[in-house]
Design a protein around this motif. Sequence first.
Motif, short mmCIF file in Angstrom:
data_model
loop_
_atom_site.label_atom_id
_atom_site.label_comp_id
_atom_site.label_asym_id
_atom_site.label_seq_id
_atom_site.Cartn_x
_atom_site.Cartn_y
_atom_site.Cartn_z
N ILE A 1 1.12 -1.21 -0.06
CA ILE A 1 0.04 0.13 0.09
C ILE A 1 0.79 1.36 0.03
O ILE A 1 0.56 2.12 -0.75
CB ILE A 1 -1.17 0.17 1.22
N ILE A 2 2.03 1.10 0.79
CA ILE A 2 2.71 2.43 0.90
C ILE A 2 3.64 2.49 -0.09
O ILE A 2 3.83 3.45 -0.77
CB ILE A 2 3.80 2.04 2.17
N ILE A 3 4.15 1.28 -0.84
CA ILE A 3 5.20 1.23 -1.83
C ILE A 3 4.62 1.77 -3.13
O ILE A 3 5.07 2.61 -4.06
CB ILE A 3 6.15 0.12 -1.79
N SER A 4 3.28 1.08 -3.29
CA SER A 4 2.86 1.25 -4.71
C SER A 4 2.34 2.70 -5.12
O SER A 4 2.65 3.28 -6.11
CB SER A 4 1.55 0.45 -4.78
N MET A 5 2.17 3.36 -4.16
CA MET A 5 1.85 4.72 -4.08
C MET A 5 2.93 5.46 -4.83
O MET A 5 3.05 6.38 -5.73
CB MET A 5 1.55 5.63 -2.80
N THR A 6 4.24 5.23 -4.20
CA THR A 6 5.47 5.98 -4.71
C THR A 6 5.79 5.47 -5.94
O THR A 6 5.99 6.16 -7.03
CB THR A 6 6.51 5.75 -3.77
N THR A 7 5.71 3.93 -6.21
CA THR A 7 6.27 3.45 -7.60
C THR A 7 5.28 3.48 -8.76
O THR A 7 5.91 4.01 -9.89
CB THR A 7 6.68 2.07 -7.36
N LEU A 8 3.92 3.52 -8.54
CA LEU A 8 3.17 3.75 -9.32
C LEU A 8 2.78 5.31 -9.85
O LEU A 8 2.61 5.59 -11.02
CB LEU A 8 1.54 3.14 -9.16
N TYR A 9 3.03 6.12 -8.94
CA TYR A 9 2.54 7.52 -9.14
C TYR A 9 3.74 8.62 -9.00
O TYR A 9 3.53 9.70 -9.65
CB TYR A 9 1.51 7.91 -8.41
N TYR A 10 4.89 8.38 -8.20
CA TYR A 10 5.80 9.40 -8.03
C TYR A 10 7.06 8.95 -8.32
O TYR A 10 8.06 9.58 -7.85
CB TYR A 10 5.90 9.86 -6.50
N SER A 11 7.50 7.53 -8.95
CA SER A 11 8.80 7.52 -9.44
C SER A 11 9.35 8.66 -10.21
O SER A 11 8.88 9.25 -11.08
CB SER A 11 8.67 6.12 -10.21
N TYR A 12 10.91 8.62 -9.97
CA TYR A 12 11.68 9.87 -10.84
C TYR A 12 11.33 9.56 -12.51
O TYR A 12 11.50 10.52 -13.12
CB TYR A 12 13.07 10.04 -10.43
N ASP A 13 11.17 8.39 -12.91
CA ASP A 13 11.26 7.89 -14.20
C ASP A 13 9.91 8.05 -14.75
O ASP A 13 10.12 7.96 -16.20
CB ASP A 13 12.03 6.93 -14.44
N LEU A 14 8.97 8.27 -14.18
CA LEU A 14 7.61 8.42 -14.79
C LEU A 14 7.51 9.56 -15.76
O LEU A 14 6.64 9.14 -16.75
CB LEU A 14 6.34 8.26 -13.52
N LYS A 15 7.78 10.66 -15.26
CA LYS A 15 7.42 11.73 -16.30
C LYS A 15 8.13 11.35 -17.79
O LYS A 15 7.69 11.94 -18.61
CB LYS A 15 8.10 12.98 -15.63
N PHE A 16 9.22 10.83 -17.65
CA PHE A 16 9.88 10.47 -18.86
C PHE A 16 9.00 9.34 -19.70
O PHE A 16 8.85 9.44 -20.77
CB PHE A 16 11.56 10.32 -18.71
N LEU A 17 8.91 8.16 -18.94
CA LEU A 17 8.06 7.09 -19.40
C LEU A 17 6.78 7.77 -20.13
O LEU A 17 6.44 7.12 -21.29
CB LEU A 17 7.90 6.10 -18.44
N PHE A 18 6.12 8.45 -19.38
CA PHE A 18 4.61 9.18 -19.93
C PHE A 18 4.93 9.70 -21.09
O PHE A 18 3.99 10.06 -22.11
CB PHE A 18 4.11 9.88 -19.02
N THR A 19 5.90 10.24 -21.46
CA THR A 19 6.30 11.28 -22.87
C THR A 19 6.71 10.19 -23.86
O THR A 19 6.78 10.77 -25.02
CB THR A 19 7.33 12.10 -22.45
N GLN A 20 7.06 8.82 -23.58
CA GLN A 20 7.37 8.08 -24.62
C GLN A 20 6.44 7.24 -25.44
O GLN A 20 5.07 7.22 -24.72
CB GLN A 20 8.44 7.04 -24.16
N PRO A 21 6.38 6.77 -26.65
CA PRO A 21 5.48 6.30 -27.19
C PRO A 21 5.38 4.64 -26.48
O PRO A 21 5.71 3.78 -27.46
CB PRO A 21 5.72 6.14 -28.53
N ILE A 22 4.90 4.75 -25.48
CA ILE A 22 4.72 3.12 -24.88
C ILE A 22 3.30 3.02 -24.11
O ILE A 22 2.69 4.06 -23.54
CB ILE A 22 5.82 3.20 -23.54
N ASN A 23 2.74 2.01 -24.35
CA ASN A 23 1.33 1.59 -23.95
C ASN A 23 1.21 1.99 -22.57
O ASN A 23 2.17 1.55 -21.60
CB ASN A 23 1.26 0.30 -24.51
N LEU A 24 0.39 2.70 -22.26
CA LEU A 24 0.14 2.96 -20.70
C LEU A 24 0.07 1.63 -19.90
O LEU A 24 0.58 1.83 -18.58
CB LEU A 24 -1.15 3.70 -20.58
N ARG A 25 -0.53 0.85 -20.36
CA ARG A 25 -0.82 -0.56 -19.65
C ARG A 25 0.65 -1.12 -19.31
O ARG A 25 1.08 -1.73 -18.40
CB ARG A 25 -1.77 -1.50 -20.28
N LEU A 26 1.82 -0.98 -20.41
CA LEU A 26 2.88 -1.66 -20.12
C LEU A 26 3.78 -0.80 -18.98
O LEU A 26 4.61 -1.45 -18.32
CB LEU A 26 3.58 -1.48 -21.47
#
Lengths: 556, 245
Positions: free
Chosen positions: A84-109
């Motif tokens: 519960i504690i870790i998923s909040m950080t990994t799923l929504y606040y990881s430092y690399d998420l902003k980069f990944l979300f700008t890439q042509p990668i399927n959201l589900r992946l």
Amino acid sequence: MLLLLFKRKLSGFLNRISRLTRWEISKNLMFFGAGLAMLSALYFAFIRVLRYLESVEVIGPALSWKLASMVLLMTFAMVVISSIIISMTTLYYSYDLKFLFTQPINLRLIFTDKAVETVFYSSWTLILVLLPFVIALGKVKSLGIGFYLFYLVLTVPFVMIASSFGIIFSMLVMYAFPSSRTRDITWILGSLSASFVYMFFRFSKPEKLIRPDTLEVVAQYVRYIQAPTAEYLPSWWLTKAMMGWAGGNIKIFFVYTALLFSAAALIYGAVYCLSGFVYMRGFSGAQGTGKFKGKNSLCFEQKLVKKGFPFPDIATLAWKDRKLFARDARYWSQIILIAALIAVYLFSIKNLPLDSASIKSMVCFLNIGVAGFVVAAIGLRFTFPSISLENNNYWIIKSAPITLKRIMLEKLVVSAVPSLLIGVMLVSLSNKLLNADLFISILSLATIIIASVVISIMGIGLGAFFPDFRLENIHQIESSYGGFIYMACCMGYLSLVVALEAWPVQMHFAKIFGRANAWDFKAVAFCGVLFILLNLASAVIPWKLGLKNLEKHEIL
Amino acid sequence: MIKIQNLTKIFGSYKAVNNLNLEIGPGEIFGFIGPNGAGKTTTVKILSGILKPDGGKVSVAGHDIVEESIQAKKNLAYIPDEPFIYPKLTGFEFLRFIGDIYSMPHQYQMRKIPELLEMFELSGYGGELLESYSHGMKQKLLIASVILRKPKVVLFDEPTVGLDPKSIRKFKDILFEISKGGAAVFMCTHILEMAEELCARVGIIYEGRLIAVGSLDELREKSPAAGNSNKSLEEIFFELTNIPL
């Protein structure tokens, strides 16, 4: 694509390994060796407990499995909370998420990549700590290598299902309340749940299972022991699969193995589909910040300075640290865990099966070590990381006209006061609960006051010696090499304190038991001098080392 | 105000700053330019006291940055290229924190802080946590904190990153105000037009060495293809550093 995402993590890991310096390799080896020693100690403790349980007539084997099911249930609960504690950080606040979300990668992946990360970080330590128990169980029940192999395979769906609770919780909660405040609430809920599980486990008095005087009672509950422990949870399915393998009942083994794998597949299939609809909204909401309106009025420390407090720099740093602590739920929510730790501690003291007054006083003396350990453990969460918590902002005070000594002193004052209060409270309440005699009461109270201060100094000193100004969360530093060294130093210090005081205490009990001339004042003076030297060394050496290291430290 | 003598900084076997000598007087705006990894940020970090030199001496407002670091730091303000500031303090609290740390009188702070927030168009955000500030807003708050503490030496590392055009204009005015007040300004920048516009003198650092220093005219004289009096700083920079385009 998913493989590519995993590959980047593997490459990062391999790059880190290949660039380790000799010092880092030896440091890690030492850390690894200490961890191995701890796991070995756990293994031998479990062997003893399980051998004892197995030797109980009629219900012995059932008792072992009952214990196994309870341990697995506890592990399951802890992985759920951790996720519960870790998923909040990994799923929504990881430092690399902003980069990944700008890439042509399927959201589900992206979601799957982060879900795998959540499962790993939520469970690896708990699975590691569980390993000595499983090895001991296999050894005591003379099960072969196949048992361990199947256990390892079955652990995968087991932790996947446990972590899915946290993943689903975070995903739904962030979908319903897409705000950064949700993260704070989750941390508080996580700490509350962990405290609840911890207290629930302790207050259920698990020691009854292995205490000979309660075995008669246990025998009356054979049916209870043979009954499933939370039969709808994967911990029981794993226990049944292990029992099936151990008992040669292949049908049972396969049924529960299939149950574990199919449940994991079903849950993750559903979560994978769901993520396509809800993940983006939660991530987008997490990027915002909650509304906060601060007051511009003077705070307590500033009023003190206005009235002529002689250390304005320390007061300024103190109000800054106090505000940062109070506004960050990640840090203050740990107080909930500490409250649970103290409650369990006092409960354990109260329930000690002691009848003689002398033994109670003796326990009060030994309690110095245990209370000191609690103070050290609290220091590991608050005192030791306090320098590192300056984090990326360290440049502000490093370039300011304030000495590093003053910075360390402020951190010491701020953290020593609560440590001291907790130490004094633990010892005085324990002394009261156990009716300790006057000599032991005074000795233990005086010792814990000194020990709390020394442990706090050690925390700041070693925290400055092993600073990490790039940490993403406080838990990283607790489980770091420096954190381990700090705890080892505290343990060594407390052992020596108890050892040095043991001689005068022995004289005290000799006097109580009527021995004439029990007190040897030369010996007492000798112990006193050694005690002073020990405390001076334990405070001065880490402090000086830390200060020197911080002076050398450069912000690159 | 700033005196750098034979400054050297080594990371492992790499000389990030190699025998640097510079002097910047009161009221002077000095531009420090160079390609990435040339040693600009390392130099400014040494000047601010957050890195230690491996050789040479640095004095700020007459105080050695290593031997008399507290006295030196009392007289300087440093703004790094990345504005990391306590995310859980409000803008107002951050300025109060800086004011308190630099021993600015209480009455002065209470008068000046709202003024500064107003000046940088942050009045409406003064009570909000810094984690909600944009990069540019943080940068503006840091510049406000420089004005608050009235330093004799100001060190800027890429000060206009994240600032909107209006704020850049305001920043330039502020820079002139600071220098008119007698403070020495040391500014690392990649924006050569800005260095050309604002700085009385410019130093060019390349691979840790100061390869040229002087006013724009002096640099034109020093450039290999001297003679063209209209040469921009950009042209001079590429000629002096020999960086292939």
